[in-house]
Design a protein around this motif. Structure first.
Motif, mmCIF file in Angstrom:
data_model
loop_
_atom_site.group_PDB
_atom_site.id
_atom_site.type_symbol
_atom_site.label_atom_id
_atom_site.label_comp_id
_atom_site.label_asym_id
_atom_site.label_seq_id
_atom_site.Cartn_x
_atom_site.Cartn_y
_atom_site.Cartn_z
ATOM 1 N N GLU A 72 -40.767 -9.965 10.783
ATOM 2 C CA GLU A 72 -39.918 -10.840 10.952
ATOM 3 C C GLU A 72 -38.574 -10.281 10.398
ATOM 4 O OE1 GLU A 72 -39.399 -13.885 12.571
ATOM 5 O OE2 GLU A 72 -41.270 -13.174 13.698
ATOM 6 N N ARG A 73 -38.534 -9.615 9.061
ATOM 7 C CA ARG A 73 -37.542 -9.149 8.617
ATOM 8 C C ARG A 73 -36.821 -8.136 9.518
ATOM 9 N NH1 ARG A 73 -40.940 -9.599 4.463
ATOM 10 N NH2 ARG A 73 -41.331 -7.503 3.993
ATOM 11 N N ILE A 74 -37.308 -7.406 10.110
ATOM 12 C CA ILE A 74 -36.840 -6.391 10.973
ATOM 13 C C ILE A 74 -36.155 -7.172 12.099
ATOM 14 C CG2 ILE A 74 -37.316 -4.698 12.982
ATOM 15 C CD1 ILE A 74 -39.579 -3.735 10.772
ATOM 16 N N ALA A 75 -36.901 -8.013 12.712
ATOM 17 C CA ALA A 75 -36.196 -8.719 13.735
ATOM 18 C C ALA A 75 -35.055 -9.430 13.398
ATOM 19 C CB ALA A 75 -37.069 -10.036 14.369
ATOM 20 N N HIS A 76 -35.005 -9.991 12.158
ATOM 21 C CA HIS A 76 -33.728 -10.819 11.464
ATOM 22 C C HIS A 76 -32.632 -9.812 10.883
ATOM 23 C CE1 HIS A 76 -36.634 -14.111 11.897
ATOM 24 N NE2 HIS A 76 -35.473 -14.808 12.557
ATOM 25 N N GLY A 77 -33.078 -8.498 10.893
ATOM 26 C CA GLY A 77 -32.045 -7.502 10.220
ATOM 27 C C GLY A 77 -32.080 -7.629 8.601
ATOM 28 N N THR A 78 -33.000 -7.969 8.260
ATOM 29 C CA THR A 78 -32.971 -8.091 6.511
ATOM 30 C C THR A 78 -34.047 -7.141 6.041
ATOM 31 O OG1 THR A 78 -34.489 -10.032 6.657
ATOM 32 C CG2 THR A 78 -32.014 -10.511 6.488
ATOM 33 N N TYR A 79 -34.833 -6.340 7.057
ATOM 34 C CA TYR A 79 -35.725 -5.405 6.466
ATOM 35 C C TYR A 79 -34.956 -4.389 5.642
ATOM 36 C CZ TYR A 79 -39.482 -1.937 6.296
ATOM 37 O OH TYR A 79 -40.715 -1.323 6.167
ATOM 38 N N GLY A 80 -35.769 -4.129 4.612
ATOM 39 C CA GLY A 80 -35.324 -3.198 3.463
ATOM 40 C C GLY A 80 -34.437 -3.695 2.220
ATOM 41 N N ASP A 81 -34.164 -4.983 2.515
ATOM 42 C CA ASP A 81 -33.620 -5.769 1.469
ATOM 43 C C ASP A 81 -34.402 -6.609 0.736
ATOM 44 O OD1 ASP A 81 -31.023 -4.743 2.419
ATOM 45 O OD2 ASP A 81 -30.692 -6.513 3.717
ATOM 46 N N CYS A 82 -34.441 -6.444 -0.609
ATOM 47 C CA CYS A 82 -35.255 -7.433 -1.507
ATOM 48 C C CYS A 82 -35.073 -8.858 -1.398
ATOM 49 C CB CYS A 82 -35.099 -7.158 -2.985
ATOM 50 S SG CYS A 82 -36.050 -8.070 -4.103
ATOM 51 N N ALA A 83 -36.350 -9.351 -1.135
ATOM 52 C CA ALA A 83 -36.088 -10.924 -0.816
ATOM 53 C C ALA A 83 -35.742 -11.995 -2.015
ATOM 54 C CB ALA A 83 -37.713 -11.486 -0.340
ATOM 55 N N LYS A 84 -35.903 -10.968 -3.017
ATOM 56 C CA LYS A 84 -35.677 -11.775 -4.346
ATOM 57 C C LYS A 84 -34.070 -11.586 -4.893
ATOM 58 C CE LYS A 84 -37.587 -12.833 -8.892
ATOM 59 N NZ LYS A 84 -38.471 -12.411 -9.883
ATOM 60 N N CYS A 85 -33.913 -10.381 -4.905
ATOM 61 C CA CYS A 85 -32.257 -10.098 -5.648
ATOM 62 C C CYS A 85 -31.465 -9.440 -4.607
ATOM 63 C CB CYS A 85 -32.485 -8.989 -6.696
ATOM 64 S SG CYS A 85 -33.091 -7.459 -6.078
ATOM 65 N N GLY A 86 -31.826 -9.110 -3.274
ATOM 66 C CA GLY A 86 -31.027 -8.838 -2.225
ATOM 67 C C GLY A 86 -30.712 -7.248 -2.334
ATOM 68 N N GLU A 87 -30.910 -6.598 -3.216
ATOM 69 C CA GLU A 87 -30.770 -5.182 -3.480
ATOM 70 C C GLU A 87 -31.628 -4.209 -2.498
ATOM 71 O OE1 GLU A 87 -27.983 -3.503 -5.059
ATOM 72 O OE2 GLU A 87 -27.475 -5.819 -5.498
ATOM 73 N N PRO A 88 -31.188 -3.223 -1.992
ATOM 74 C CA PRO A 88 -32.060 -2.363 -1.149
ATOM 75 C C PRO A 88 -33.298 -2.041 -1.791
ATOM 76 C CG PRO A 88 -29.964 -1.551 -1.409
ATOM 77 C CD PRO A 88 -29.995 -2.434 -2.096
ATOM 78 N N ILE A 89 -34.365 -1.944 -1.139
ATOM 79 C CA ILE A 89 -35.856 -1.736 -1.593
ATOM 80 C C ILE A 89 -35.632 -0.045 -1.301
ATOM 81 C CG2 ILE A 89 -38.158 -1.696 -1.117
ATOM 82 C CD1 ILE A 89 -37.778 -4.588 -0.068
ATOM 83 N N ALA A 90 -35.879 0.693 -2.014
ATOM 84 C CA ALA A 90 -35.975 2.018 -2.319
ATOM 85 C C ALA A 90 -36.914 2.597 -1.081
ATOM 86 C CB ALA A 90 -36.656 2.616 -3.537
ATOM 87 N N LYS A 91 -36.466 3.654 -0.301
ATOM 88 C CA LYS A 91 -37.007 4.264 0.671
ATOM 89 C C LYS A 91 -38.432 4.737 0.480
ATOM 90 C CE LYS A 91 -36.841 7.842 4.156
ATOM 91 N NZ LYS A 91 -38.319 8.208 4.080
ATOM 92 N N GLU A 92 -38.520 5.204 -0.868
ATOM 93 C CA GLU A 92 -39.962 5.604 -1.367
ATOM 94 C C GLU A 92 -41.073 4.591 -1.448
ATOM 95 O OE1 GLU A 92 -36.692 8.601 -2.162
ATOM 96 O OE2 GLU A 92 -36.928 6.362 -2.791
ATOM 97 N N ARG A 93 -40.436 3.333 -1.878
ATOM 98 C CA ARG A 93 -41.266 2.105 -1.991
ATOM 99 C C ARG A 93 -41.887 1.859 -0.576
ATOM 100 N NH1 ARG A 93 -43.734 -1.717 -4.631
ATOM 101 N NH2 ARG A 93 -43.493 -4.077 -4.044
ATOM 102 N N LEU A 94 -40.867 1.726 0.312
ATOM 103 C CA LEU A 94 -41.215 1.412 1.769
ATOM 104 C C LEU A 94 -42.112 2.410 2.350
ATOM 105 C CD1 LEU A 94 -37.395 0.105 2.952
ATOM 106 C CD2 LEU A 94 -39.661 -1.229 2.483
ATOM 107 N N ASP A 95 -41.836 3.583 2.100
ATOM 108 C CA ASP A 95 -42.725 4.784 2.672
ATOM 109 C C ASP A 95 -44.224 4.489 2.084
ATOM 110 O OD1 ASP A 95 -40.629 6.156 3.742
ATOM 111 O OD2 ASP A 95 -40.300 7.556 2.343
#
Length: 109
Positions: A72-95
């Motif tokens: 859903e976050r991908i569909a809404h264009g918010t994937y990769g952004d922290c849902a709490k603080c809004g900062e980017p989630i590190a690529k290593e974490r997403l991996d």
């Protein structure tokens, strides 16, 4: 510096994991629906096995919900952004956890 993530790459990973989990959960449900043995010792073993299957099924269901939310976050264009603080989630974490909704800092607090 703003990181660039390949959202399509993560969508493919998430969809593959969703398919894998769906198949696994269907198998667990089928196993739990099997008739039980009349033998007392076998029934005790089956009850233990059922508890393990139910635990695995519960964990799978939770992960499936997290995957659906990530898609859903991908569909809404918010994937990769922290849902709490809004900062980017590190690529290593997403991996490591493609369905992560929180950055490492927010997840640990």
């Amino acid at each position: 510096m703003q990181q660039t993530i390949d959202v399509g790459h993560y969508a493919r990973i998430l969809n593959a994991r969703r398919a894998e989990l769906t198949t696994r959960l269907e198998r667990i449900e089928t196993d739990l629906d099997q008739p039980r043995n009349a033998d007392d010792d076998d029934r005790a073993i089956e009850r233990n096995n059922d508890e393990v299957l139910e635990s695995l099924g519960g964990a799978g269901q939770k992960e499936l919900v997290a995957i659906e939310a990530a898609l859903e976050r991908i569909a809404h264009g918010t994937y990769g952004d922290c849902a709490k603080c809004g900062e980017p989630i590190a690529k290593e974490r997403l991996d490591a956890v493609p369905h992560a909704a929180l950055c490492a800092d927010c997840a640990s607090s």
